[in-house]
Structures are given as structure tokens and as C-alpha cells.
Design a protein around this motif. Structure first.
Motif, PDB file in Angstrom:
ATOM      1  N   THR A 134       0.851  -1.194   0.000  1.00  0.00           N
ATOM      2  CA  THR A 134       0.000   0.000   0.000  1.00  0.00           C
ATOM      3  C   THR A 134       0.884   1.241   0.000  1.00  0.00           C
ATOM      4  O   THR A 134       1.965   1.260   0.593  1.00  0.00           O
ATOM      5  CB  THR A 134      -0.942   0.058   1.216  1.00  0.00           C
ATOM      6  N   VAL A 135       0.424   2.277  -0.661  1.00  0.00           N
ATOM      7  CA  VAL A 135       1.101   3.577  -0.722  1.00  0.00           C
ATOM      8  C   VAL A 135       0.091   4.641  -0.323  1.00  0.00           C
ATOM      9  O   VAL A 135      -0.958   4.778  -0.958  1.00  0.00           O
ATOM     10  CB  VAL A 135       1.657   3.862  -2.129  1.00  0.00           C
ATOM     11  N   GLY A 136       0.381   5.368   0.746  1.00  0.00           N
ATOM     12  CA  GLY A 136      -0.556   6.382   1.221  1.00  0.00           C
ATOM     13  C   GLY A 136      -1.915   5.805   1.568  1.00  0.00           C
ATOM     14  O   GLY A 136      -2.951   6.442   1.365  1.00  0.00           O
ATOM     15  N   GLY A 137      -1.932   4.581   2.084  1.00  0.00           N
ATOM     16  CA  GLY A 137      -3.186   3.943   2.479  1.00  0.00           C
ATOM     17  C   GLY A 137      -3.931   3.264   1.354  1.00  0.00           C
ATOM     18  O   GLY A 137      -4.959   2.621   1.587  1.00  0.00           O
ATOM     19  N   GLN A 138      -3.436   3.358   0.135  1.00  0.00           N
ATOM     20  CA  GLN A 138      -4.127   2.766  -1.016  1.00  0.00           C
ATOM     21  C   GLN A 138      -3.404   1.494  -1.467  1.00  0.00           C
ATOM     22  O   GLN A 138      -2.204   1.524  -1.766  1.00  0.00           O
ATOM     23  CB  GLN A 138      -4.193   3.757  -2.173  1.00  0.00           C
ATOM     24  N   LYS A 139      -4.135   0.389  -1.533  1.00  0.00           N
ATOM     25  CA  LYS A 139      -3.567  -0.870  -1.971  1.00  0.00           C
ATOM     26  C   LYS A 139      -3.292  -0.826  -3.464  1.00  0.00           C
ATOM     27  O   LYS A 139      -4.150  -0.426  -4.268  1.00  0.00           O
ATOM     28  CB  LYS A 139      -4.531  -2.016  -1.651  1.00  0.00           C
ATOM     29  N   LEU A 140      -2.101  -1.209  -3.855  1.00  0.00           N
ATOM     30  CA  LEU A 140      -1.732  -1.204  -5.264  1.00  0.00           C
ATOM     31  C   LEU A 140      -2.398  -2.366  -5.993  1.00  0.00           C
ATOM     32  O   LEU A 140      -2.551  -3.454  -5.435  1.00  0.00           O
ATOM     33  CB  LEU A 140      -0.212  -1.307  -5.413  1.00  0.00           C
TER      34      LEU A 140
END
Length: 477
Positions: A334-340
Motif C-alpha cells: 500500500t502507498v498512502g493507504g491505497q492498496k496497489l
């Protein structure tokens, strides 16, 4: 009428934001979770004049050793002119050599091993690994004990040090080279012993004989090597943690990138590794924390002493069976709370491992592309900069005092979610060139490697007996 409609639209937008978090512009979620780190840029460039800050864990735990950066303020090696810190380009070059060696060993491409002749000749290269060797501990060896600075390595098994006499060549080291004749607890191992037979799995090269004494040889992927006698000796970690009869290599012909240190402490999974030899005391359990900068110390702790209750464990994967390595199963990033958006097969096909000696985390090409794109999108307020070596996502942060970056987290099998520390995301060359500290593998079939930049400040726990690896935050304090 129009003003009423505008008010309704604003209310509608606010409701959507409250429901979904408006993550593109928000700094935290509705539940209060912070999605970014704000870093003082000066912390990425530690000064050589900074005082050394000691880890309280290493100072207060009986089975702990201080971990220092090999070229840092806290290292006893830094006053040695021979241990001048390599520049970033050299560090990354050596790092890639190590990664190539690891991936070659995992892919079993090096299956044809040249049998070693019965002499102290250099053994055939078989893909053992070494790199820039960032982290060092001090261990007492012999009776009376002589403190030796050793690079510790979870990807190696055999512990070895330089020994007198240097039959051919020895590299320069800070402390006097160990003289086995001055130790009352030293003795050589017979070439007919089981330990000598075990060298093949621990080093990739069979032991040989010299006047009935076992000779070991190990050569690393960067052409560094050590050749000498397999021996047993007393190892003193602390005054209350002393071990008699530890198998190790007493190297009389050594060359390579070990300059300054006395040798290497093998923390791998083979039966000749240090955790395996001390299993009756520590049950193959050890933990470490790598410091956030070279002006701090971390710790290497054997046994369960001081392990955080907040450690999250993941099973050691089968990808590394039959090797020294500790395998991991990555399931998401995850990046910034968003799952890739990364298909599970991207990780599961090549597998992954954790390595204390690899600097930069390597990811499968598709996973790295997704991470890079997401990170760049959330860093769009900062000017881009040219890449360096294996690092291609860089930013010009000239004139700034702080930088705000998205948090990066890895999810592993078994439900372990590991949020990287604030220093585990960036690699700084200079203010105008600060880069994302990840790189993509050249091939989809190459294993991912969780490197030591990403491990900084985490408590990393290796439970060999339990077949698992664990992580907890704030591990150096």
C-alpha cells in the motif's frame, strides 16, 4: 435558486469526502490514521560530527550486541583510513552484485560445482553472497578473548575471521589479526569430522584436507574470498553469554571488500550457522534493529529477551528451502493507504526473501512499476530529478527543510502488515537527488528481496525453530 443548488452540491461533496476519505488530498483517514510521513531532510544526511546515540535495548539486554553502521559515527572502524566509506555509486554496484548472486543461487543456475582439490587453493565460485556489508557487531573470540568486529549476515552460514599466519594474503583490518596460537581454547577440526562434511551446504564447497585438518573455502559473488582451517573456539557475546566449541573458519588467505572488519558472523539457516550452533540456548531465535542513521546504534539480540509483544509474524516461505535464506510471502503493498493493483501471481511466482545485507529492496517489474507510479503521483508537488544507477525515481528537494511522503506498507502471508519507518522509503544522494529506495528486478522470475533500508528502525525477529519471521515498529529504542 442557483445559490441553493450550489449549497446542496457542497453538502453532497462533503458527505462523499466523509464517507470515502477524499484520499487524494487528505492527510489522514476518517479513523485518524495518518497516511504520510513528514521528514526533516537534514536527517537524511547525518553529519560525521554527530554524537553517537546508543540503543538502550543493546545496553540493557544481556544477550544483545550493539549494531553499528560500518562507516558511521558509532563504528570503531571509522578512524581507520583503510575503511573510507564507499560512495553511493559503489554501494549500489556492490548491492547489485549481491542481488545477482542471491537470485542466481535461488534459481539453481549454479548447479555445476567444480570439486575443490585437496589444498588451500581458492574454491570454485558457487554463488555465495557478499556486498557492501553495512552493519557490524563486536564479538569476543578465544581465551583470553579478543574482540572482533564482524559483519553480520542473514544470507551466510559459516562464521569466519582472519587468522595468523597469513599464508598468502590478508586484507587490512582495524584490530590485530587473531592469532590462534595465543588462545588456549582453540583447536582445529579433523577433515574426517561431520562438521567438515557439512561445509558443502554451508559454503557451497566441500571441505578438504591438509595434514588431516579440515580446510574450508568460500568465495562470494563479488570475488571476495576466505580460505583457511575449520576450527572450534570460545565465543563471548556478553559476560553472561559464553559458548565453548563454536565451529568457525580461521582464514589464512582472505581478500575482498571486508576491509576494516575481522570477518563475518553467519546468521543463516544451515547447521553450521551461529543460530544453529547455539540452538540449545536460544532455540534459533534472534532479532535485530538496524539504526535509522550512522550516528545511532541498533541491536542484535539472541533469544527472546526484550522482543516486543507487538511483533507480527509471517511464516518462512518454501521458496528458500535448501538455502541459507529466510523466505517471505508478500501479498500486497500500500502507498498512502491505497492498496496497489498487483495480481497475486506477480509476487507468488518468483517468491521473496528478507536479507540483512541487501541495501535496496528489489521487486518484480510489475510490482515496482505500480509502486513507482503511485509514489510519484503522491509526490507530484516536488520537482523530479535524474535517476542514479538502479534508482530511477528521484526528486529535487533543494531549499526545503522537510518533505512529506506517503507511507508505504507491506502485507505478508499470515496477516502481518509492516509499515516502513520514515527513513525506509528514501535514499538520499544529495538535496537535489533524493530517490525512492526501491528497484525493479530485470526479470519476472527473479525473487523479490526485502532490503536493509526498508528494515531500518523495525524490530525484525527470526524464529528459526518456529519457521517464522516477525516485525514490530520502533525496534531500536
Amino acid at each position: 435558486m442557483n445559490s441553493t443548488r450550489n449549497v446542496l452540491n457542497i453538502i453532497l461533496i462533503l458527505c462523499v469526502c466523509l464517507s470515502w476519505g477524499c484520499t487524494d488530498g487528505a492527510q489522514k483517514r476518517e479513523n485518524g490514521e495518518i497516511l504520510t510521513h513528514t521528514i526533516e531532510l537534514s536527517s537524511l544526511f547525518p553529519s560525521s560530527s554527530s554524537p553517537c546515540v546508543l540503543s538502550t535495548r543493546a545496553s540493557n539486554t544481556k544477550s544483545s550486541l550493539h549494531v553499528t553502521h560500518r562507516h558511521g559515527t558509532c563504528s570503531s572502524l571509522t578512524s581507520d583510513k583503510a575503511t573510507t566509506s564507499p560512495d553511493h555509486a559503489e554501494i549500489l554496484r556492490l548491492d547489485q552484485a549481491r542481488v545477482n548472486s542471491i537470485q542466481s543461487k535461488l534459481s539453481k543456475k549454479l548447479t555445476d560445482r567444480v570439486r575443490q582439490s585437496k589444498s588451500t587453493a581458492l574454491p570454485a565460485k558457487d554463488g555465495s553472497i557478499f556486498g557492501s556489508g553495512n552493519y557490524v557487531v563486536s564479538v569476543g573470540i578465544g581465551t583470553p578473548k579478543r574482540d572482533q568486529s564482524l559483519i553480520f549476515d542473514t544470507g551466510s552460514d559459516l562464521t569466519w575471521i582472519q587468522c595468523e599466519p597469513c599464508v598468502q594474503t590478508c586484507y587490512s583490518q582495524k584490530a590485530p589479526i587473531f592469532n590462534p596460537s595465543s588462545s588456549s581454547s582453540y583447536y582445529n577440526v579433523s577433515c574426517s569430522s561431520a562438521a567438515c562434511s557439512s561445509l558443502s551446504s554451508a559454503t557451497g564447497n566441500s571441505g578438504s584436507c591438509s595434514a588431516s585438518t579440515c580446510v574450508y573455502g568460500i568465495q562470494y559473488g563479488d570475488q571476495s574470498f576466505s580460505v583457511g582451517f575449520l576450527a572450534k573456539e570460545k565465543f563471548t557475546l556478553t559476560s553472561s553469554n559464553v559458548f565453548d566449541g563454536v565451529y568457525f573458519g580461521c582464514g589464512e588467505n582472505n581478500q575482498g571488500l571486508f576491509t576494516g572488519v575481522a570477518g563475518l558472523l553467519g546468521l543463516g539457516r544451515d547447521k553450521l550457522s551461529f543460530p544453529s550452533q547455539t540452538a540449545t540456548t536460544y532455540n534459533k531465535i534472534f532479532s535485530y534493529c538496524l539504526p535509522s542513521s550512522s550516528s545511532y546504534t541498533g541491536h542484535l539480540t539472541f533469544g527472546t529477551a526484550g522482543i516486543s509483544r507487538s511483533v507480527k509474524f509471517t511464516p518462512i516461505s518454501t521458496i528458500t528451502e535448501g538455502t541459507s535464506f529466510y523466505g517471505l510471502d508478500i501479498v500486497a503493498i500500500t502507498v498512502g493507504g491505497q492498496k496497489l493493483a498487483i495480481a497475486p501471481a506477480v509476487f507468488s511466482t518468483p517468491g521473496a526473501l528478507i536479507d540483512s545485507g541487501t541495501v535496496i529492496t528489489r521487486l518484480p517489474p510489475k510490482a515496482y512499476a505500480a509502486l513507482k507510479d503511485a509514489f510519484k503521483a503522491k509526490m507530484s508537488q516536488y520537482p523530479s530529478a535524474s535517476g542514479v544507477s538502479i534508482l530511477d525515481t528521484c526528486f529535487d528537494l533543494s531549499g526545503l527543510k522537510t518533505v512529506t511522503i506517503p507511507k508505504v506498507a507491506f502485507s505478508f502471508s499470515g496477516g502481518a502488515v509492516v509499515e516502513l519507518g520514515s527513513t525506509g522509503v528514501l535514499y538520499a544522494f544529495k538535496m537535489s537527488q533524493v530517490c525512492l529506495a526501491f528497484a525493479g528486478n530485470s526479470d519476472d522470475t527473479n525473487a523479490a528481496i526485502f532490503g536493509n533500508v526498508q528494515q531500518q528502525t523495525l524490530e525484525v525477529v527470526y524464529d528459526g525453530a518456529g519457521g517464522r519471521v516477525g516485525f514490530a515498529p520502533n525496534g531500536c529504542s
